[in-house]
Design a protein around this motif. Sequence first.
Motif, PDB file in Angstrom:
ATOM      1  N   ILE A 117      12.922  56.876  30.871  1.00 54.71           N
ATOM      2  CA  ILE A 117      14.107  56.365  31.562  1.00 54.71           C
ATOM      3  C   ILE A 117      15.074  57.527  31.756  1.00 54.71           C
ATOM      4  O   ILE A 117      15.534  58.131  30.789  1.00 54.71           O
ATOM      5  N   GLY A 118      15.362  57.840  32.996  1.00 54.99           N
ATOM      6  CA  GLY A 118      16.311  58.914  33.286  1.00 54.99           C
ATOM      7  C   GLY A 118      17.639  58.328  33.740  1.00 54.99           C
ATOM      8  O   GLY A 118      17.764  57.119  33.942  1.00 54.99           O
ATOM      9  N   PHE A 119      18.612  59.184  33.892  1.00 49.69           N
ATOM     10  CA  PHE A 119      19.930  58.726  34.322  1.00 49.69           C
ATOM     11  C   PHE A 119      20.386  59.551  35.522  1.00 49.69           C
ATOM     12  O   PHE A 119      20.288  60.779  35.498  1.00 49.69           O
ATOM     13  N   ASN A 120      20.874  58.861  36.529  1.00 48.44           N
ATOM     14  CA  ASN A 120      21.433  59.549  37.705  1.00 48.44           C
ATOM     15  C   ASN A 120      20.480  60.508  38.404  1.00 48.44           C
ATOM     16  O   ASN A 120      20.908  61.456  39.026  1.00 48.44           O
ATOM     17  N   ASN A 121      19.201  60.261  38.280  1.00 48.13           N
ATOM     18  CA  ASN A 121      18.229  61.112  38.963  1.00 48.13           C
ATOM     19  C   ASN A 121      17.858  60.462  40.297  1.00 48.13           C
ATOM     20  O   ASN A 121      16.718  60.138  40.554  1.00 48.13           O
ATOM     21  N   PHE A 122      18.889  60.272  41.134  1.00 47.46           N
ATOM     22  CA  PHE A 122      18.672  59.460  42.330  1.00 47.46           C
ATOM     23  C   PHE A 122      17.869  60.153  43.417  1.00 47.46           C
ATOM     24  O   PHE A 122      17.233  59.500  44.232  1.00 47.46           O
ATOM     25  N   LEU A 123      17.900  61.481  43.414  1.00 55.55           N
ATOM     26  CA  LEU A 123      17.089  62.169  44.418  1.00 55.55           C
ATOM     27  C   LEU A 123      15.615  61.839  44.261  1.00 55.55           C
ATOM     28  O   LEU A 123      14.874  61.783  45.232  1.00 55.55           O
ATOM     29  N   ALA A 124      15.207  61.594  43.023  1.00 53.37           N
ATOM     30  CA  ALA A 124      13.800  61.243  42.773  1.00 53.37           C
ATOM     31  C   ALA A 124      13.442  59.936  43.476  1.00 53.37           C
ATOM     32  O   ALA A 124      12.316  59.764  43.925  1.00 53.37           O
TER      33      ALA A 124
END
Length: 379
Positions: free
Chosen positions: A142-149
């Motif tokens: 679970i990542g955070f704020n990795n919206f480019l992905a």
Amino acid sequence: GLYDGYLAEQWRELDKMAKEVLLTATPVDGEKEAKEKFMQDLEAVCQKVEPTAKLIPFGSIVTGFATRGSDIDCVFTSNTDSALQNDKITEPETPFDRHDELVTQLQESGYNAQLLTRTRVPIIKLVRPATPDVPDSVSCDIGFNNFLAIHNTRLLRTYAACDERLVQMVLFIKWWAKRRHINSPYRGTLSSYGYALLIVHYLINIAQPPVLPNLQLFHPPATQTSTELQYEHNGNVCNIWYLKDTSTLPRSANKASIGELLRGFFEYYAFTFRWQNDVVSIRTAGGILTKMEKNWCAARSRPGGREEGQVWEVKDRVDVQHRYLLAIEDPFETTHNVARTCTFNGVGRIKSELKRAMYLIKSRDPGHHRLRTELFEEA
Ligand code: GTP
Ligand code: MG
């Protein structure tokens, strides 16, 4: 002539193998559903800590590039009203920061969750244990704020929708790369995402006629709002536009079999691609830039911490990795080299595996016995 006959035979054999690999490599029945259920359960726990929490999947679960037992990638978002309005993804104004609280809640709910904090952005790691219906344990990040992905995942999914041969090639190459141990960004080789970009470049720019159009080269309609065109990430403005509605595009005029395309892929990267000088750049017309023009030649040092991908780096270590021995430009974050995880030895191994594959494909022993037994042999 004779040569064409040999070639056609190699294509046929690879094609047969590809069909077999697809049967073995694709997730077991119900695996996708089990992974989605696992995420929903996790999301419910996250909502105990933050009622607006949503887990957005990205990576192979979304693109269709998942192989059996491949991991689950997702991004935690909150205040989703603003973050995900009408499918537009923008970073929230007040990023979620109660990671410790979230991990504690997950642990209390019975998950074996771990927070990685030595990373540039925090990551929570969990494992879905094997069950009778899905016999492989599956790890979940679970990542955070990795919206480019999320954006680049959707770009790959759109490419996959253009031509079903993309998914088939990616599964084959991932299966091969895993067996030959050249698909571990932690150990100096290339991520699955990197291999997918190599294949997309091949299908857009090298295969003739092209199998895929370049979706980033279509002009956006004048009605596009700015959030669909650009996205600011790490202080860089990224052009995130690409053609999303591909339903009106003509089918590719290239009717090559998977076997022919796979042979072409191996041959191109084994013998034609100039590893020393070239940068794979799927967004660009022609698909190749030079390391020189991107200023990706010199050794560079970077502060440690975790990169966007899966790589651990020792803090403050000057790392030869950043000589960018293999260069694959991210389609949106163009300052980012997706292949930065590759070490000198790692790139050497990838190249020699590509050559080995070509050697096996060309070997003319009865029944293609060597190709059949050795291509996927565990390294
Ligand atoms: P498997 O996990 O092996 O099934 O493949 P995958 O398709 O999920 O690829 P991977 O786990 O390598 O990457 C998951 C997603 O992370 C990609 O689809 C990208 O959206 C995103 N991503 C963005 N930048 C990077 C990067 O530099 N490295 C990697 N590995 N992933 C990136
Ligand atoms: Mg993944």
